[in-house]
Motif scaffolding. Structure first.
Motif, PDB file in Angstrom:
ATOM      1  N   GLU A 128      -7.018  -5.179  13.594  1.00 46.54           N
ATOM      2  CA  GLU A 128      -7.207  -5.522  12.175  1.00 46.54           C
ATOM      3  C   GLU A 128      -6.351  -6.703  11.775  1.00 46.54           C
ATOM      4  O   GLU A 128      -5.352  -6.999  12.415  1.00 46.54           O
ATOM      5  N   THR A 129      -6.760  -7.353  10.691  1.00 48.14           N
ATOM      6  CA  THR A 129      -5.904  -8.311   9.985  1.00 48.14           C
ATOM      7  C   THR A 129      -5.897  -7.926   8.513  1.00 48.14           C
ATOM      8  O   THR A 129      -6.876  -7.385   8.000  1.00 48.14           O
ATOM      9  N   SER A 130      -4.793  -8.216   7.829  1.00 49.40           N
ATOM     10  CA  SER A 130      -4.596  -7.737   6.460  1.00 49.40           C
ATOM     11  C   SER A 130      -5.173  -8.708   5.439  1.00 49.40           C
ATOM     12  O   SER A 130      -5.164  -9.921   5.634  1.00 49.40           O
ATOM     13  N   ASN A 131      -5.660  -8.146   4.329  1.00 50.10           N
ATOM     14  CA  ASN A 131      -6.167  -8.935   3.207  1.00 50.10           C
ATOM     15  C   ASN A 131      -5.364  -8.620   1.954  1.00 50.10           C
ATOM     16  O   ASN A 131      -5.209  -7.450   1.593  1.00 50.10           O
ATOM     17  N   THR A 132      -4.841  -9.635   1.303  1.00 56.90           N
ATOM     18  CA  THR A 132      -4.068  -9.445   0.075  1.00 56.90           C
ATOM     19  C   THR A 132      -4.988  -9.072  -1.083  1.00 56.90           C
ATOM     20  O   THR A 132      -6.067  -9.643  -1.246  1.00 56.90           O
ATOM     21  N   VAL A 133      -4.564  -8.097  -1.887  1.00 59.39           N
ATOM     22  CA  VAL A 133      -5.284  -7.757  -3.118  1.00 59.39           C
ATOM     23  C   VAL A 133      -4.951  -8.823  -4.158  1.00 59.39           C
ATOM     24  O   VAL A 133      -3.839  -8.896  -4.674  1.00 59.39           O
ATOM     25  N   LEU A 134      -5.930  -9.688  -4.444  1.00 61.69           N
ATOM     26  CA  LEU A 134      -5.717 -10.785  -5.383  1.00 61.69           C
ATOM     27  C   LEU A 134      -5.942 -10.362  -6.827  1.00 61.69           C
ATOM     28  O   LEU A 134      -5.319 -10.893  -7.742  1.00 61.69           O
ATOM     29  N   ASN A 135      -6.866  -9.430  -7.037  1.00 59.19           N
ATOM     30  CA  ASN A 135      -7.186  -8.960  -8.381  1.00 59.19           C
ATOM     31  C   ASN A 135      -6.338  -7.726  -8.682  1.00 59.19           C
ATOM     32  O   ASN A 135      -6.655  -6.615  -8.255  1.00 59.19           O
ATOM     33  N   ALA A 136      -5.269  -7.895  -9.419  1.00 53.75           N
ATOM     34  CA  ALA A 136      -4.337  -6.802  -9.677  1.00 53.75           C
ATOM     35  C   ALA A 136      -4.956  -5.666 -10.473  1.00 53.75           C
ATOM     36  O   ALA A 136      -4.452  -4.540 -10.447  1.00 53.75           O
ATOM     37  N   ASN A 137      -6.062  -5.920 -11.194  1.00 56.16           N
ATOM     38  CA  ASN A 137      -6.751  -4.838 -11.895  1.00 56.16           C
ATOM     39  C   ASN A 137      -7.193  -3.731 -10.945  1.00 56.16           C
ATOM     40  O   ASN A 137      -7.317  -2.567 -11.341  1.00 56.16           O
ATOM     41  N   LEU A 138      -7.459  -4.091  -9.686  1.00 60.80           N
ATOM     42  CA  LEU A 138      -7.928  -3.110  -8.718  1.00 60.80           C
ATOM     43  C   LEU A 138      -6.899  -2.025  -8.442  1.00 60.80           C
ATOM     44  O   LEU A 138      -7.256  -0.925  -8.005  1.00 60.80           O
ATOM     45  N   TYR A 139      -5.632  -2.314  -8.691  1.00 61.72           N
ATOM     46  CA  TYR A 139      -4.599  -1.318  -8.379  1.00 61.72           C
ATOM     47  C   TYR A 139      -4.734  -0.058  -9.226  1.00 61.72           C
ATOM     48  O   TYR A 139      -4.195   0.992  -8.866  1.00 61.72           O
ATOM     49  N   ALA A 140      -5.468  -0.129 -10.328  1.00 61.15           N
ATOM     50  CA  ALA A 140      -5.716   1.084 -11.123  1.00 61.15           C
ATOM     51  C   ALA A 140      -6.550   2.095 -10.345  1.00 61.15           C
ATOM     52  O   ALA A 140      -6.573   3.281 -10.676  1.00 61.15           O
ATOM     53  N   LEU A 141      -7.265   1.630  -9.308  1.00 57.46           N
ATOM     54  CA  LEU A 141      -8.087   2.518  -8.497  1.00 57.46           C
ATOM     55  C   LEU A 141      -7.301   3.185  -7.379  1.00 57.46           C
ATOM     56  O   LEU A 141      -7.847   4.023  -6.654  1.00 57.46           O
ATOM     57  N   VAL A 142      -6.046   2.814  -7.204  1.00 57.21           N
ATOM     58  CA  VAL A 142      -5.193   3.467  -6.208  1.00 57.21           C
ATOM     59  C   VAL A 142      -4.657   4.747  -6.825  1.00 57.21           C
ATOM     60  O   VAL A 142      -3.834   4.709  -7.743  1.00 57.21           O
ATOM     61  N   GLN A 143      -5.131   5.888  -6.347  1.00 58.87           N
ATOM     62  CA  GLN A 143      -4.819   7.184  -6.933  1.00 58.87           C
ATOM     63  C   GLN A 143      -4.083   8.070  -5.929  1.00 58.87           C
ATOM     64  O   GLN A 143      -4.263   7.915  -4.705  1.00 58.87           O
ATOM     65  N   PRO A 144      -3.275   9.017  -6.412  1.00 61.02           N
ATOM     66  CA  PRO A 144      -2.486   9.858  -5.499  1.00 61.02           C
ATOM     67  C   PRO A 144      -3.326  10.805  -4.655  1.00 61.02           C
ATOM     68  O   PRO A 144      -2.902  11.183  -3.558  1.00 61.02           O
ATOM     69  N   LYS A 145      -4.502  11.219  -5.151  1.00 64.85           N
ATOM     70  CA  LYS A 145      -5.333  12.128  -4.376  1.00 64.85           C
ATOM     71  C   LYS A 145      -6.110  11.340  -3.332  1.00 64.85           C
ATOM     72  O   LYS A 145      -7.329  11.139  -3.422  1.00 64.85           O
ATOM     73  N   SER A 146      -5.405  10.892  -2.331  1.00 62.83           N
ATOM     74  CA  SER A 146      -5.983  10.066  -1.278  1.00 62.83           C
ATOM     75  C   SER A 146      -5.069  10.150  -0.065  1.00 62.83           C
ATOM     76  O   SER A 146      -3.983  10.729  -0.124  1.00 62.83           O
ATOM     77  N   LEU A 147      -5.518   9.567   1.035  1.00 63.78           N
ATOM     78  CA  LEU A 147      -4.716   9.498   2.251  1.00 63.78           C
ATOM     79  C   LEU A 147      -4.361   8.048   2.525  1.00 63.78           C
ATOM     80  O   LEU A 147      -5.227   7.167   2.450  1.00 63.78           O
ATOM     81  N   LEU A 148      -3.109   7.799   2.839  1.00 61.71           N
ATOM     82  CA  LEU A 148      -2.674   6.437   3.128  1.00 61.71           C
ATOM     83  C   LEU A 148      -3.340   5.929   4.411  1.00 61.71           C
ATOM     84  O   LEU A 148      -3.821   6.700   5.249  1.00 61.71           O
ATOM     85  N   CYS A 149      -3.333   4.631   4.550  1.00 61.08           N
ATOM     86  CA  CYS A 149      -4.056   3.975   5.637  1.00 61.08           C
ATOM     87  C   CYS A 149      -3.636   4.496   7.009  1.00 61.08           C
ATOM     88  O   CYS A 149      -4.481   4.796   7.855  1.00 61.08           O
ATOM     89  N   TRP A 150      -2.339   4.620   7.256  1.00 58.63           N
ATOM     90  CA  TRP A 150      -1.873   4.969   8.599  1.00 58.63           C
ATOM     91  C   TRP A 150      -2.371   6.351   9.028  1.00 58.63           C
ATOM     92  O   TRP A 150      -2.652   6.577  10.214  1.00 58.63           O
TER      93      TRP A 150
END
Length: 399
Positions: A128-150
């Motif tokens: 993989e290669t990483s992509n920066t989140v450019l649109n900070a509004n998207l961070y509202a969709l990061v919710q605790p009921k989820s599993l982290l990437c690793w």
């Protein structure tokens, strides 16, 4: 726990540094996406571009290569560790001896770089290669009921039976953190010498908060002979939601470099040269005089001015190929998990990096490091496979 969250923490830090507030954002896990996203302010901390990777189908159709170069601060250039996990995994009532070998660091349970070779329910190469989140509004969709990437990567590696299932397993309970483009190579679907690739040989997965796009890119590989990856989203819906400018994927310097260099890949040694390439002065119209507009960044050799020096760049390279991995001489085709790896900043086209002569001041901490990184490529084969071959009385079949 925090060590394993290394990649995810970059986005979590940005999420909690942002003021809450989203304009017109909708989206759920899986194939549906994010629509009507307003242009939020840039993240508080823009993640530096991390990594280059390449999938290359040889011109004579005999082999399929894949390689990866991790970009990071030089303090993380050592100690680098290649790990192998072996354990039985049951999927759909079938138990297989699952093995995964991967580049890693210290106490990490996953790669985080990321570079994996998997055998068991499937034979896969994963980068993989990483992509920066450019649109900070998207961070509202990061919710605790989820599993982290690793965690999702570990689950997908263990349970996937092919590239498509890897992507859909990875998408379950997705966090939208450590947003990457993943390339999954299905070695069992590749036939050396065949002029047509079987659908599913290459799956490409991209994630941003609120959206995971899983797609079969075998047709692209068939048409162009290679797939490049370099920190810019490929899929239109991902770029649109993220705020990447039109044409950003095709105009990126490393897109042009991979197009220029990939034709030279005919063997493991030539693949090694491409993944360590930083002869940026020979391509001034592409590099713009910046040694981080190369496959293997070397920010420490920048000139002063618009491109300041820093202790950052490609700290390794790892690669393999179908012919290197899949032993077809034994009674039953086996995955040898053979990988070729080199540690430290690239020195093929640039001076060897030494801490004692580093132009970066103050010199950052670098515990347990050699002074100079003058290492070459090593061939890495998990010792567990040697032991297994001895038990079967057929070590000469593998090695």
């Amino acid at each position: 726990c925090f060590m394993n969250m290394d990649g995810d923490l970059e986005d979590l830090s940005n999420k909690f540094d942002q003021a809450a507030g989203v304009t017109g954002v909708t989206g759920v896990t899986g194939a549906t996406g994010v629509t009507g996203v307003g242009n939020g302010k840039a993240p508080a901390l823009v993640r530096p571009q991390h990594c280059s990777s390449l999938v290359k189908w040889s011109a004579d159709h005999s082999d399929l290569f894949f390689g990866h170069a991790t970009w990071d601060i030089y303090s993380n250039a050592a100690p680098r560790i290649f790990k192998t996990y072996t354990l039985p995994v049951t999927s759909k009532g079938v138990t297989a001896q699952h093995r995964v070998t991967f580049s890693s660091t210290g106490p990490w349970l996953s790669s985080v770089d990321d570079f994996y070779v998997v055998s068991g329910h499937a034979d896969l190469g994963i980068t993989e290669t990483s992509n920066t989140v450019l649109n900070a509004n998207l961070y509202a969709l990061v919710q605790p009921k989820s599993l982290l990437c690793w965690l999702r990567v570990i689950a997908a590696n263990r349970l996937a039976t092919d590239g498509k299932s890897w992507g859909h397993l990875f998408a379950k309970y997705h966090s939208g953190t450590y947003t990457n483009q993943w390339q999954i190579i299905d070695l069992n679907l590749f036939t050396p010498g065949a002029t047509l690739l079987t659908s599913g040989v290459l799956t490409v997965v991209e994630e941003i908060p609120g959206l995971v796009h899983v797609g079969d890119q075998t047709k692209y590989l068939q048409t162009h002979g290679y797939w490049p990856s370099y920190n810019v989203p490929y899929y239109n819906d991902v770029r649109a939601a993220n705020g990447n400018f039109n044409g950003s994927w095709s105009s990126a310097p490393r897109n042009k470099l991979f197009k220029l260099l990939q034709g030279s890949v005919t063997s493991i040694s030539t693949m090694q040269q491409v993944m360590r390439w930083n002869n940026y002065r020979t391509t001034p119209t592409i590099s713009g005089g910046n040694p981080c507009n190369a496959i293997a960044c070397r920010a420490d050799v920048r000139s002063t001015g618009t491109h300041p020096q820093s202790d950052f760049g490609a700290i390794d390279a790892k690669l393999s190929s179908y012919a290197s991995l899949m032993d077809e001489t034994s009674k039953k085709k086996k995955n040898t998990l053979t990988v070729f790896a080199e540690m430290g900043p690239s020195h093929d086209d640039q001076p060897m990096f030494c801490w004692s002569s580093s132009p970066v001041h103050p010199v950052p901490p670098h515990h347990l490091h050699p002074d100079c990184f003058g290492f070459g490529f090593e061939t890495l084969v998990p010792t567990v496979l040697k032991a297994a071959a001895q038990e079967e009385g057929g070590e000469d079949e593998l090695f």
